[in-house]
Scaffold this active site. Structure first.
Site, PDB file in Angstrom:
ATOM      1  CG  PHE A  22     -52.617 -24.294 -17.216  1.00  0.00           C
ATOM      2  CD1 PHE A  22     -51.251 -24.361 -17.444  1.00  0.00           C
ATOM      3  CD2 PHE A  22     -53.070 -24.167 -15.927  1.00  0.00           C
ATOM      4  CE1 PHE A  22     -50.362 -24.319 -16.390  1.00  0.00           C
ATOM      5  CE2 PHE A  22     -52.195 -24.131 -14.866  1.00  0.00           C
ATOM      6  CZ  PHE A  22     -50.838 -24.208 -15.091  1.00  0.00           C
ATOM      7  N   GLY A  27     -45.615 -17.187 -13.444  1.00  0.00           N
ATOM      8  CA  GLY A  27     -44.375 -17.238 -12.657  1.00  0.00           C
ATOM      9  C   GLY A  27     -44.344 -18.470 -11.777  1.00  0.00           C
ATOM     10  CE  LYS A  81     -53.071 -30.768 -19.596  1.00  0.00           C
ATOM     11  NZ  LYS A  81     -53.327 -29.721 -18.621  1.00  0.00           N
ATOM     12  CD  GLU A  91     -76.942 -52.143  -0.608  1.00  0.00           C
ATOM     13  OE1 GLU A  91     -76.653 -51.603  -1.691  1.00  0.00           O
ATOM     14  OE2 GLU A  91     -77.633 -53.179  -0.538  1.00  0.00           O
ATOM     15  NE  ARG A 131     -79.587 -56.706  -8.849  1.00  0.00           N
ATOM     16  CZ  ARG A 131     -80.856 -56.485  -9.210  1.00  0.00           C
ATOM     17  NH1 ARG A 131     -81.147 -56.143 -10.442  1.00  0.00           N
ATOM     18  NH2 ARG A 131     -81.836 -56.616  -8.346  1.00  0.00           N
ATOM     19  CG  PHE A 165     -75.981 -55.119  -6.461  1.00  0.00           C
ATOM     20  CD1 PHE A 165     -75.496 -54.396  -5.389  1.00  0.00           C
ATOM     21  CD2 PHE A 165     -76.347 -56.439  -6.235  1.00  0.00           C
ATOM     22  CE1 PHE A 165     -75.391 -54.965  -4.131  1.00  0.00           C
ATOM     23  CE2 PHE A 165     -76.249 -57.021  -4.975  1.00  0.00           C
ATOM     24  CZ  PHE A 165     -75.765 -56.281  -3.927  1.00  0.00           C
ATOM     25  CD  GLU A 218     -79.140 -50.938  -8.685  1.00  0.00           C
ATOM     26  OE1 GLU A 218     -78.053 -51.298  -8.231  1.00  0.00           O
ATOM     27  OE2 GLU A 218     -80.160 -51.622  -8.607  1.00  0.00           O
TER      28      GLU A 218
HETATM   29  C1  LIG Z   1     -56.201 -28.698  -9.519  1.00  0.00           C
HETATM   30  C2  LIG Z   1     -54.889 -28.308 -10.134  1.00  0.00           C
HETATM   31  C3  LIG Z   1     -54.700 -28.489 -11.482  1.00  0.00           C
HETATM   32  C4  LIG Z   1     -53.491 -28.140 -12.056  1.00  0.00           C
HETATM   33  N1  LIG Z   1     -53.334 -28.325 -13.399  1.00  0.00           N
HETATM   34  C5  LIG Z   1     -52.198 -27.959 -13.978  1.00  0.00           C
HETATM   35  C6  LIG Z   1     -52.045 -28.086 -15.388  1.00  0.00           C
HETATM   36  O1  LIG Z   1     -52.949 -28.489 -16.093  1.00  0.00           O
HETATM   37  N2  LIG Z   1     -50.860 -27.745 -15.925  1.00  0.00           N
HETATM   38  C7  LIG Z   1     -49.826 -27.291 -15.159  1.00  0.00           C
HETATM   39  O2  LIG Z   1     -48.779 -27.003 -15.715  1.00  0.00           O
HETATM   40  N3  LIG Z   1     -49.951 -27.140 -13.833  1.00  0.00           N
HETATM   41  C8  LIG Z   1     -51.105 -27.456 -13.225  1.00  0.00           C
HETATM   42  N4  LIG Z   1     -51.242 -27.322 -11.874  1.00  0.00           N
HETATM   43  C9  LIG Z   1     -50.090 -26.865 -11.077  1.00  0.00           C
HETATM   44  C10 LIG Z   1     -50.161 -25.360 -10.685  1.00  0.00           C
HETATM   45  O3  LIG Z   1     -51.445 -24.865 -10.730  1.00  0.00           O
HETATM   46  C11 LIG Z   1     -49.322 -24.509 -11.578  1.00  0.00           C
HETATM   47  O4  LIG Z   1     -48.016 -24.927 -11.491  1.00  0.00           O
HETATM   48  C12 LIG Z   1     -49.474 -23.017 -11.288  1.00  0.00           C
HETATM   49  O5  LIG Z   1     -49.126 -22.296 -12.414  1.00  0.00           O
HETATM   50  C13 LIG Z   1     -48.632 -22.555 -10.129  1.00  0.00           C
HETATM   51  O6  LIG Z   1     -48.844 -21.156 -10.002  1.00  0.00           O
HETATM   52  P1  LIG Z   1     -49.135 -20.462  -8.625  1.00  0.00           P
HETATM   53  O7  LIG Z   1     -49.151 -18.997  -8.881  1.00  0.00           O
HETATM   54  O8  LIG Z   1     -50.326 -21.015  -7.989  1.00  0.00           O
HETATM   55  O9  LIG Z   1     -47.824 -20.894  -7.828  1.00  0.00           O
HETATM   56  P2  LIG Z   1     -47.611 -21.096  -6.288  1.00  0.00           P
HETATM   57  O10 LIG Z   1     -48.308 -22.298  -5.817  1.00  0.00           O
HETATM   58  O11 LIG Z   1     -47.848 -19.848  -5.559  1.00  0.00           O
HETATM   59  O12 LIG Z   1     -46.050 -21.364  -6.319  1.00  0.00           O
HETATM   60  C14 LIG Z   1     -45.521 -22.479  -6.979  1.00  0.00           C
HETATM   61  C15 LIG Z   1     -43.998 -22.497  -6.752  1.00  0.00           C
HETATM   62  O13 LIG Z   1     -43.393 -21.417  -7.464  1.00  0.00           O
HETATM   63  C16 LIG Z   1     -42.682 -20.549  -6.579  1.00  0.00           C
HETATM   64  N5  LIG Z   1     -42.894 -19.192  -7.058  1.00  0.00           N
HETATM   65  C17 LIG Z   1     -44.086 -18.640  -7.364  1.00  0.00           C
HETATM   66  N6  LIG Z   1     -43.897 -17.402  -7.865  1.00  0.00           N
HETATM   67  C18 LIG Z   1     -42.573 -17.195  -7.862  1.00  0.00           C
HETATM   68  C19 LIG Z   1     -41.749 -16.097  -8.254  1.00  0.00           C
HETATM   69  N7  LIG Z   1     -42.258 -14.985  -8.760  1.00  0.00           N
HETATM   70  N8  LIG Z   1     -40.414 -16.210  -8.101  1.00  0.00           N
HETATM   71  C20 LIG Z   1     -39.889 -17.334  -7.594  1.00  0.00           C
HETATM   72  N9  LIG Z   1     -40.588 -18.385  -7.215  1.00  0.00           N
HETATM   73  C21 LIG Z   1     -41.924 -18.316  -7.346  1.00  0.00           C
HETATM   74  C22 LIG Z   1     -43.269 -20.831  -5.218  1.00  0.00           C
HETATM   75  O14 LIG Z   1     -42.324 -20.575  -4.207  1.00  0.00           O
HETATM   76  C23 LIG Z   1     -43.614 -22.297  -5.298  1.00  0.00           C
HETATM   77  O15 LIG Z   1     -42.483 -23.061  -5.057  1.00  0.00           O
HETATM   78  C24 LIG Z   1     -52.448 -27.624 -11.268  1.00  0.00           C
HETATM   79  C25 LIG Z   1     -52.650 -27.431  -9.907  1.00  0.00           C
HETATM   80  C26 LIG Z   1     -53.860 -27.759  -9.337  1.00  0.00           C
HETATM   81  C27 LIG Z   1     -54.060 -27.510  -7.885  1.00  0.00           C
END
Ligand SMILES: Cc1cc2nc3c(=O)[nH]c(=O)nc-3n(C[C@H](O)[C@H](O)[C@H](O)COP(=O)(O)OP(=O)(O)OC[C@H]3O[C@@H](n4cnc5c(N)ncnc54)[C@H](O)[C@@H]3O)c2cc1C
Length: 1408
Positions: free
Chosen positions: A419, A431, A503, A886, A963, A997, A1366
């Site tokens: 993940f 969550g 995945k 460049e 090149r 290049f 390079e």
């Molecule tokens: C660089 C990057 C890589 C990522 N890679 C993945 C990946 O590989 N796989 C994947 O599945 N996702 C990925 N994500 C998406 C994200 O990280 C996930 O979805 C993460 O689990 C969201 O959790 P959070 O706690 O940060 O949620 P937040 O950003 O805080 O919230 C996400 C949403 O959920 C709602 N929410 C949060 N908690 C609750 C709660 N308790 N009750 C009701 N609503 C709630 C919020 O209101 C918001 O709408 C990635 C994101 C980034 C930035």
């Protein structure tokens, strides 16, 4: 050196010297709440108002205490409407607050604590008195830590870029405060050194840095659950918090756990209404419109709005942070539209996209009741996970309880490993992932497949929603507005269950899934399927279950004939996607449903001891590529001779560290994008998002209304030439109204404003009316339309026409004809295009992020009608370039033009998304080839037509094509040749220079051709391996190249043999063959490929170098030269050269900048010639200096004389000796004339060879590099360690080019039915790291070995070295060749295309 100069303590490199420029406040703290890099401070402040903050914290602490004391009664003791949106407090609350403040103050005093009031300002102008309270001992510790920090010890190797002095910016290399550094923050807390991490910043502004122990209480649902107790210090979570949360945690820890710590009893001192109004206006006028408060004046200054400036009315942002579920539910009921924030990883991404944050937010990260994990059941346990549990904590819990877990929970554990990345897992919650309901979620398929549930809570109570009823639409769930997710439940499994999640992502790390499939099977007592679950991400707008396939399996015996094939047939039907499905890759995604089903069934049968008919066909599916990657630790070997101890050569040919590595690691190194003056204006262009059209009109009204915008400039404001370009002046700085837009990313207006954010936001408000015209976006379309940028150029040998060459080819007994396309590539340097120009006495001084200061100077002078002597372009260092800086001159012109008008410094820093989408890239090049060899296997003739995707203007495309075709023959001898090349003119961003290049494209094609020819030879004449075929065609030392010049100084055959022996290639080839014979779905490939690379600019006039060396009377030496430091270490090498030439310790020598004022008319730093040209120029200058100082040198060199170097210099100065010298070097080559077909383009050749072994999963296309061995001829390296870095870096960059880095365009559908295909429409989709995948840590070869050719010496470069930048890039082509061979090991495979992404590898394996 035995003779040390007099001043032993002289040290120009230590901290006491130049410490770098502290960036202006708004960039210093560029990390968000969780340590993610940000441009704006806004993200920090989740609970924005100090007033809110006070109240909220007080309220939440009170609630917390209430709950503790009432134990079990759990009443929500809030006063409804405690907070108003304007941040004012209700009087009863104030009274309550004062009372409690008084009480706690008394308690604190009695506990021998000290309280230090500090004054700060609330959003409304009120003065907030913040009482910092701490234990006396703690205060002393803190004071000591602060003092240490001030003494310059802060941030040493930790908390990079996040301490206050550390400049943060887009360059990871500069310690930019990227997420990577997040874990280091914790040390700040424990160590109490406030200067180091994110919390250190908090500590200095809000509280003392104190040790914290945060214990996560586990929600108790069944029995006595195993509890997860973390010391924050050791897990680093608090270190990832931002200001607000950290403060809250601190207070929380202080009160909740009874430990002494920060207590925030703020006292609000109201101001008059007028004062408040004045303050409010001031804030608004600085575009703080969407922000209602800050913590302190310091933060206030930093607080730049990143929000649409259209939001002019003041918006109060409500940010709540409950500490109990009860208070959360109460708040949720009161604010049903408030956005829940957990880890904020998703909300952060949204903020970037929409440039706004919700106005009401509830942060749930402080609620202990949502941080529990409980095992469900006695054995084969499931888990009930609190919605607020961070994924890394959950991972740790599952790891610790592995033995108790059932297959569903075990599958969750495995899912977490793939993940995102540890940075994201350290902040994101389960969550958040579930509530987010993303169609590419990694955890939802698992919940759906194994029938998990989501527990929701509201004031009315709790309810469980089955996962299958959870998602009701695109990112919509069954959750009501008054509800929150409190738990996610993964059920208990039975011993007869099997669950697996697969995945498939373009990159193994930090990438969302292209397709993710979770499958779950439970057998009944008779061995029949009792439950089957199949859920997929990436297949629709929601996580999708294929119920018809599930029902087809239920009740069946898996081993019965036809069951699996029926399921597969059904899956093929239901998983079909139309070609124009959003997200693309229709065929691959459908195919993966079938592949993963097959894989799962075989794995399940293996695990559950079920015999399958065709088990042998899939006997190797039990381990996946992911399993392999995570179960092995990568290793590397570097073999180098550690330099000559001979004093005459010291300190060259030695592995001396990069001269500014320590500054870069500390975040103290100065970069263009982070080092502009505090009073600088900022500019940003309005950029076209249409590939081709006529610019009818521009409306700048809305931009001008944005507070902070100073001016908007148009093409008509340019006093001189509006055209720039290094090849031809055919690129406009700003497109005038009435003229054509010829590519996306062309600028037509330039906004100048107080801040970068304002300028960027205002530029987005400029609208242009553009009449669209048909766009040419591919090479194919350009050829059809006869649209070219350049005339055709040819290289001929022993023939004069293509027809003649073709006839010679066709006369050969073995021939191959075909077409091959080498892909383009985005540079993805860490620092985006940047420049800061300063108006100075009627001229311009520009600190530019360029590889070519001379051309930058010229372009600005032309634009402003100034003599070049009135424009100085200088570069301290740039955060990566790879050729991308460049030929591009427009961006420097922006800041110069703006500075010209404003008579002030103006900074320009390009946004990553614009830089990635709109700036020039490596040319995509198509080769149509014909080649033939004799019966003895020797190549006879070759004819190639080369066409490149040149883009809309010339840039360096002409030179790139030169090149390219000069390297067409690769490392082989081709006696008859005809190569013809031309760059196509398309409506796409201009192709530009990129490491190699043009040569990597042609050598890659040649290697592809060699593979095909060897295969054809094996069929037609006699079996031969790819390697044998190559060995017999290698060019030999002294043999002539295609231009008729002897290829002197390299011995490919000898060096290849060394590699073959060292890497045990023959032995490994046998084992690869044996592996492929016994593995039906996992195939391996081993390829060896050589590289010959010509060093020098193909345009002879560029082969000149300048240097200016000053010696000061204390003996210190200042070197200036024409090379640009872009991370490659040229300054370090040049210091080695100067120190050696003057015979002084390297510590005496220094380089500040590369400047047109000290070294005029220089060539760009490219073509791998920087060290050669500038090194030899420095040698020339040093030689002159030695002559000038000869009288004193004699005494210095005399062993009986005690004269030190410093004494020498002082004596020379005293006797009026000139102690400066200019050095010049002109490479002694004629250059090549394309008209006369005569001359020599290169000074010498570099050579290297790589052996690469890969493994491919033919069912999915996943692959990885198992081992890489490189031998490289760097002559006698000036600095072997830096050169090895260049070789390894170049190899991995090329690996990315040929595997994961696919630039994605928006597509249009052409044709119908079977002929339908998708073609790019000229608008980029790749706009950031989420859509463009450069290799990450897990992509580096598992076993990586590099060695240099021994005893090599190049007389044409300083100290026997060779250019290194390079040539090693071309070594990466062996990855493609190895993948091709692995794919071809599968019967029925088709030709593998580049870049060989997972999807393309799979298509080739399937023969599609
Ligand atoms: C660089 C990057 C890589 C990522 N890679 C993945 C990946 O590989 N796989 C994947 O599945 N996702 C990925 N994500 C998406 C994200 O990280 C996930 O979805 C993460 O689990 C969201 O959790 P959070 O706690 O940060 O949620 P937040 O950003 O805080 O919230 C996400 C949403 O959920 C709602 N929410 C949060 N908690 C609750 C709660 N308790 N009750 C009701 N609503 C709630 C919020 O209101 C918001 O709408 C990635 C994101 C980034 C930035």
């Amino acid at each position: 050196m035995s003779r040390m100069p007099g001043r032993q303590d002289w040290d120009g490199h230590l901290v006491g010297g130049k410490t770098g420029v502290v960036p202006p406040p708004d960039r210093r703290m560029a990390t968000n709440l969780r340590g993610m890099p940000l441009r704006s401070q806004q993200d920090f402040d989740y609970r924005a108002s100090s007033a809110y903050d006070d109240t909220l914290l007080s309220m939440t602490h009170k609630l917390d205490r209430d709950q503790k004391t009432r134990r079990g009664r759990r009443t929500y003791n809030s006063k409804p409407g405690l907070l108003t949106q304007s941040g004012e407090l209700y009087s009863d609350v104030q009274a309550d607050l004062s009372m409690r403040q008084e009480r706690s103050a008394t308690r604190r005093r009695s506990r021998s604590e000290v309280t230090r009031p500090t004054h700060t300002q609330g959003w409304d102008g009120s003065t907030v008195v913040c009482h910092k309270t701490m234990d006396r001992t703690l205060e002393q510790t803190t004071a000591r830590a602060m003092a240490r920090s001030k003494r310059g010890m802060r941030g040493m190797g930790r908390g990079m870029g996040r301490g206050k002095t550390a400049p943060s910016g887009p360059m990871g290399g500069s310690g930019s405060g990227s997420g990577l550094g997040t874990q280091t923050g914790r040390e700040t807390e424990t160590g109490g050194d406030s200067g180091r991490g994110g919390l250190g910043c908090v500590a200095r502004e809000c509280s003392a840095p104190i040790p914290i122990t945060e214990t996560l209480a586990m929600a108790s649902t069944t029995g006595t659950p195993p509890s997860l107790s973390h010391d924050t210090d050791t897990r680093g979570r608090v270190g990832q918090m931002g200001r607000a949360q950290s403060c809250a945690s601190l207070s929380h820890a202080g009160q909740g756990s009874g430990r002494k710590g920060y207590v925030p009893p703020h006292k609000v001192v109201p101001r008059t209404k007028e004062q408040i109004e004045r303050r409010r206006t001031a804030i608004q006028s600085r575009l703080f419109a969407d922000v209602d408060c800050t913590f302190s004046p310091v933060v206030n200054k930093q607080f730049n709005s990143y929000i649409s400036p259209e939001a002019t009315p003041h918006i109060n942002r409500l940010m709540l942070a409950p500490v109990s579920v009860e208070s959360l539910l109460e708040m949720r009921a009161q604010h049903p539209s408030a956005r829940i924030l957990a880890g904020a990883s998703e909300v952060y991404v949204e903020r970037k996209g929409r440039r706004s944050l919700p106005t009401e937010m509830i942060y749930v990260g402080l609620i202990k009741g949502m941080k529990g994990v409980t095992l469900v059941g006695e054995s084969s346990c499931g888990v009930s996970v609190g919605a607020g549990v961070r994924l890394s904590d959950l991972e740790a819990f599952l790891d610790a309880h592995e033995d108790f877990l059932g297959v569903h929970a075990l599958s969750l554990r495995k899912t977490l490993r793939i993940f995102a990345s540890s940075t994201v897992r350290n902040t994101a919650t389960l969550g958040g992932n579930v509530a987010n309901a993303s169609p590419v979620s990694d955890t939802l398929p698992l919940l759906l497949a194994c029938n998990g549930t989501v527990t929701l809570a509201s004031k009315e109570g709790e309810r469980d929603v089955p996962a299958r009823e959870w998602v009701v639409g695109y990112r919509r769930t069954a959750m009501r507005p008054d509800e929150v997710v409190v738990r996610i439940n993964v059920p208990q499994a039975t011993p007869r269950s099997f669950t697996a999640y697969y995945k498939l992502a373009r990159r193994m790390e930090d990438d969302i899934s292209t397709v993710g499939g979770c499958f779950s099977l439970t057998l009944d007592t008779e061995g029949k399927v009792a439950h089957a679950g199949m859920a997929f991400s990436g297949m629709a707008a929601v996580t999708k279950c294929f119920t018809s396939v599930e029902s087809l399996l239920v009740g069946k015996d898996l081993s019965a004939k036809g069951v699996l094939s029926a399921a597969i047939e059904e899956m093929k039907k239901v998983s079909y996607l139309p070609i124009d499905v959003p997200g693309g890759l229709a065929q691959y995604r459908s195919g993966m449903c079938v592949s993963l089903l097959t894989k799962f069934v075989y794995q399940a049968c293996n695990a559950l001891n079920i015999e399958l008919d065709e088990a042998a066909l899939y006997s190797d599916v039990h381990r996946t590529v992911v399993d392999d990657r995570f179960s092995t630790v990568t290793r590397g070997e570097q073999h180098m001779e550690t330099g000559n101890e001979d004093e005459a050569d010291a300190p060259v040919n030695k592995s001396i560290p990069h001269a500014t590595a320590h500054l870069q690691a500390r975040g103290q190194a100065e970069y263009v994008s982070t080092s502009y003056p505090g009073d600088a204006f900022h500019c940003y262009p309005a950029l076209a998002n249409v590939p081709h059209g006529t610019l009818d009109s521009i409306d700048i009204e809305r931009a001008l209304m944005v507070p902070g915008v100073q001016r908007v400039l148009l093409a008509s404001d340019i006093p001189g030439s509006n055209h720039v370009g290094v090849g031809a002046k055919d690129e406009r700085i700003l497109v005038p109204v009435g003229e054509e837009i010829t590519s996306v990313g062309q600028a037509y207006a330039l906004v100048i404003a107080d801040t970068h954010e304002t300028a960027h936001a205002a530029a987005g408000l400029i609208t242009a009316s553009i009449t669209r015209l048909p766009a040419i976006t591919t090479i194919e379309e350009a050829i059809k339309a006869d649209s070219y940028l350049t005339d055709s150029i040819t290289v001929e040998r022993n023939v004069s026409t293509a027809e003649e060459a073709t006839a010679k080819v066709r006369a050969c007994p073995v021939t191959v004809e075909g077409s091959f396309t080498a892909p383009g590539q985005e540079h993805f340097y860490l620092e985006t295009h940047s420049a800061t120009a300063r108006w100075r006495d009627g001229g311009i001084q520009i600190h530019a992020g360029t590889q070519h200061p001379n051309a930058t100077q010229g372009a600005i002078a032309d634009m402003l009608v100034l003599p070049q002597s009135r424009v100085e372009a200088y570069v301290t260092r740039i955060g990566g370039a790879f050729g991308g800086k460049e030929g591009v001159l427009t961006y420097s012109c922006f800041s110069a033009l703006a500075a010209w008008y404003m008579k002030r410094s103006v900074s320009f820093v390009m946004e990553r998304s614009d830089d990635l989408a709109y700036t020039g890239k490596r040319h995509e090049i198509t080769f149509d080839y014909k080649i033939g060899c004799a019966e003895n296997g020797k190549i006879q003739a070759m004819c190639v037509s080369v066409r490149g995707l040149g883009g809309h203007c010339l840039d360096l495309s002409g030179a790139v094509m030169e090149r390219c075709i000069l390297h067409m023959e690769g490392c082989y001898h081709v006696p008859v040749a005809y190569y013809n090349g031309r760059q196509c003119k398309t409506h796409t961003p201009s192709g530009t220079a990129f490491r190699g290049f043009g040569a990597p494209q042609s050598t890659l094609c040649m290697e592809h051709i060699m593979d095909r020819l060897a295969e054809e030879y094996s069929v037609k004449v006699s079996p031969i391996t790819h390697l044998e075929f190559r060995m017999q065609n290698l060019i030999e030392d002294g043999q002539e190249t295609v231009l008729g010049h002897p290829c002197n100084g390299i011995d490919p055959a000898r060096d290849m043999k060394t590699l073959l022996e060292d890497a045990k290639i023959l032995e490994r080839q046998r084992s690869v063959s044996a592996w492929n014979a016994t593995h039906p779905t996992r195939k391996r490939g081993l390829a060896v490929s050589p590289v010959k690379f010509g060093i020098a600019f193909t345009q002879a006039f560029l082969n000149q170098g300048y240097a200016l060396v000053h010696i000061y009377k204390d003996g210190s030496v200042l070197v200036s030269h024409g090379g640009i430091e872009m991370g490659q270490g040229i300054h370090s090498k040049m210091l080695q050269v100067a120190a050696n030439a003057l015979g002084v310790p390297i510590e005496m020598c220094h380089i500040w900048d590369s400047s047109t004022a000290s070294c005029p008319n220089t060539s760009p730093t490219s073509a791998s010639s920087g060290s050669d040209l500038n090194g030899l120029a420095i040698l020339d200058a040093c030689r002159k200096l030695r002559e000038q100082l000869s009288e004193y040198y004699v005494k210095y060199a005399d062993p009986d004389n005690e004269m030190t170097w410093a004494q020498l210099c002082n004596a020379a100065w005293f006797n009026r000796t000139c102690m400066s010298a200019v050095g010049f070097y002109k490479m002694p080559i004629k250059g090549y004339s394309w008209q006369a077909h005569a001359g020599e383009p290169f000074a010498y050749y570099a050579f290297g060879a790589a052996a690469v072994e890969v493994e491919v999963d033919t069912l999915t296309g996943e692959n990885y590099v198992r081992r890489t061995d490189i031998i490289y001829d760097a002559g006698r390296p000036l600095n072997p360690a830096l050169d090895i870095g260049q070789i390894e870096g170049a190899f991995v960059q090329a690996q990315g080019w040929l595997t994961t880095e696919e630039f994605v365009w928006q597509e249009k559908k052409e044709g119908e039915g079977e002929d339908a295909r998708m073609v790019p429409n000229g608008v980029p989709m790749s706009r950031g790291p989420g859509t463009y995948k450069v290799p990450a840590a897990l992509d580096v070869p598992q076993d990586f070995r590099v060695s240099f050719v021994k005893d090599s010496f190049n007389p044409k470069a300083p100290f026997g070295s060779k250019g290194i930048g390079e040539p090693p890039f071309c070594l990466g082509q062996a990855v493609y060749l190895a993948l091709r061979r692995a794919v071809n090991a599968k019967p029925g495979a088709s030709e593998l295309e580049c870049p060989s992404t997972m999807a393309k590898v799979w298509s080739a394996c399937e023969g599609l």
